[in-house]
Design an enzyme around this catalytic site. Sequence first.
Site, PDB file in Angstrom:
ATOM      1  N   LYS A 175       0.825  -1.206   0.000  1.00  0.00           N
ATOM      2  CA  LYS A 175       0.000   0.000   0.000  1.00  0.00           C
ATOM      3  C   LYS A 175       0.863   1.261   0.000  1.00  0.00           C
ATOM      4  CE  LYS A 175      -3.968   2.067   2.292  1.00  0.00           C
ATOM      5  NZ  LYS A 175      -4.542   2.474   0.996  1.00  0.00           N
ATOM      6  N   GLY A 176       0.368   2.326  -0.637  1.00  0.00           N
ATOM      7  CA  GLY A 176       1.138   3.544  -0.884  1.00  0.00           C
ATOM      8  C   GLY A 176       1.785   4.163   0.351  1.00  0.00           C
ATOM      9  N   CYS A 219      -3.666   8.516  -7.800  1.00  0.00           N
ATOM     10  CA  CYS A 219      -4.694   8.266  -6.790  1.00  0.00           C
ATOM     11  C   CYS A 219      -5.786   9.314  -6.910  1.00  0.00           C
ATOM     12  CB  CYS A 219      -4.108   8.295  -5.382  1.00  0.00           C
ATOM     13  SG  CYS A 219      -5.410   8.096  -4.148  1.00  0.00           S
ATOM     14  N   ILE A 231      -4.320  -0.027 -14.775  1.00  0.00           N
ATOM     15  CA  ILE A 231      -4.753   1.318 -14.450  1.00  0.00           C
ATOM     16  C   ILE A 231      -5.016   1.450 -12.943  1.00  0.00           C
ATOM     17  CG2 ILE A 231      -5.833   1.808 -16.678  1.00  0.00           C
ATOM     18  CD1 ILE A 231      -8.516   0.971 -15.552  1.00  0.00           C
ATOM     19  N   GLY A 234      -6.304  -7.033  -7.783  1.00  0.00           N
ATOM     20  CA  GLY A 234      -6.618  -5.992  -6.813  1.00  0.00           C
ATOM     21  C   GLY A 234      -7.829  -6.324  -5.967  1.00  0.00           C
TER      22      GLY A 234
END
Lengths: 304, 266
Positions: free
Chosen positions: A46-47, A131, A192, A266
Amino acid sequence: MKPDLRILLAGVPMKNPVMVASGTFGYGPEYADLVNLNQLGAIVVKGISLEPWKGNRTPRLVEVPGGLINAIGLQNPGVNGFIEKYMPFLRTHDVAVIVNIWGKTAEEYAEVAARFDGVPGVHALEINISCPNIKAGGNAFGTNLDATRLVVSAVRRKTRLPIIPKLAPNVSDIGAFARACEESGADAISLINSFPAMAIDIETRRPILANVTGGLSGPAIHPIAVKLVYEAAKAVKVPLVAIGGITSAREAIEFMIAGASAVAVGTANFTEPLTAIEVIRGLEEYLCRHNIPNVSDLVRSLRL
Amino acid sequence: MQLETGNVVSHDSEGTLYRVLTLELPNISSNAVPGQFVHLRVSALQDAVLRRPFSIYRVDGKNLSILYKNVGRGTSSMCTLRPGDAVNVLGPLGNGFPTAVSSGKFPVLVAGGYGVAPLYFLATRLPVKGVLFVGGARARDILLNDRFKALGWNVCIATEDGSLGTRGRVTEPFDAWIQSLGGDAKPEIFACGPNGMLKALCDRARQGGWNAWISLDRHMGCGVGACLACIQRVVMEGQEVLVRVCKEGPVFESRTIVWEDGNHEA
């Protein structure tokens, strides 16, 4: 004959081309009781931003037909928190680790990248320029060609790790964005990100998400993603990582035929945590059935 | 935590609005503790990407039951499940209630509507019996009271329309009971229900200096702590932090909860 699933993506060797996508698999330990992480091609965590970030208010998630809209808002423990808390765990596994990074300015992206340079166990960086859920940065970078170039080249200058910009789907010419990334030093490109979206409670007439809008993911966006991967593949030579609505090997294979060298599962991780494992098995079975010795032979194999 | 596919053993009505679904899940059942939940894959709902979380209502050997109300797309399609149908379940998830009562304390369960379900599982495991306060809009929302009585628990009922028990909110008979004990009240509270009820109890627990273990209901995604959808602000070691209701919860000690406007999920 057993087909060869191994790939080399942006210089990173992987057992197979099936990863788990950023934001849908936590930092690894969350699913470790259910999924053998060593079987995955890669884990995209996760970012991560320079400092810890609290993210958006709740509700942050709503299910819609064929998918979900999320506006988590990139909550994360920051570079240092992530390295301390999660890298020791990830290093005990035999799996490629790709760290998704983001910032509010190009300098912040570059600084995060610099901090990961040389951190043992980190194999590559995915640059989140897309995002839809934060006001500064995020989608604002990924839908502007100059900003895309600015961020990717700033990150390129600060790290020796392979870099993989993640593209926004809501642009008029995906090829132009893919080229901008390639020209700015990207080693691969992933696409994407979730599609900007919104849901309204018709009884209260209020937005369902506290953030008002969010990003749509899940099976609903898969055909959109296939078309964008197909177009990006025509525009660039660097390998592509396709993301968007994979629930089985079929969608993963479709992506690879359209031009992707690897794929990431995802939203389906939430539905069925073993999806990525099933995709790997299904991909192998498909290659056997079609007498394709090497998974790379499937990439860009669309017959027009 | 594990994935297990189990067959429907029974699927019955509980009153007019609620249903009890019982699944054969030997592995999950043997590890489950009260207050934990299971995450069901609703297979009849093809376009649903999220599982549906349910508190565990009962465990009988290898069978696990949930109590639910048909409130939306997921539960609506669950209504068609029949004995023998297979259901994929992820569980047991989260941290449950303590299953011991502090020494000298008296267990008090407070439930709103079908929030009574995990408290029933708790009542079957607590070593001491106490009192259940259960509230709902109407008589038809009061569930399981006979089952609690059969376990030897006292039951106090409140309904907003007065169709059963005291008229009003569940906190009213609770307050009256506490007052009747004078300064001797030493309750250990366990609660599950709507946010308003839980917050009202937290205020009382704070004032009285009592432990109150409350089970929160938040919009969940993954159920395992990966997606960060079900975030709750709490105080831990003097610091305000964000925790995941699915992973660090759903049961929290009430004094750790930071109530805020952001918790507007009813």
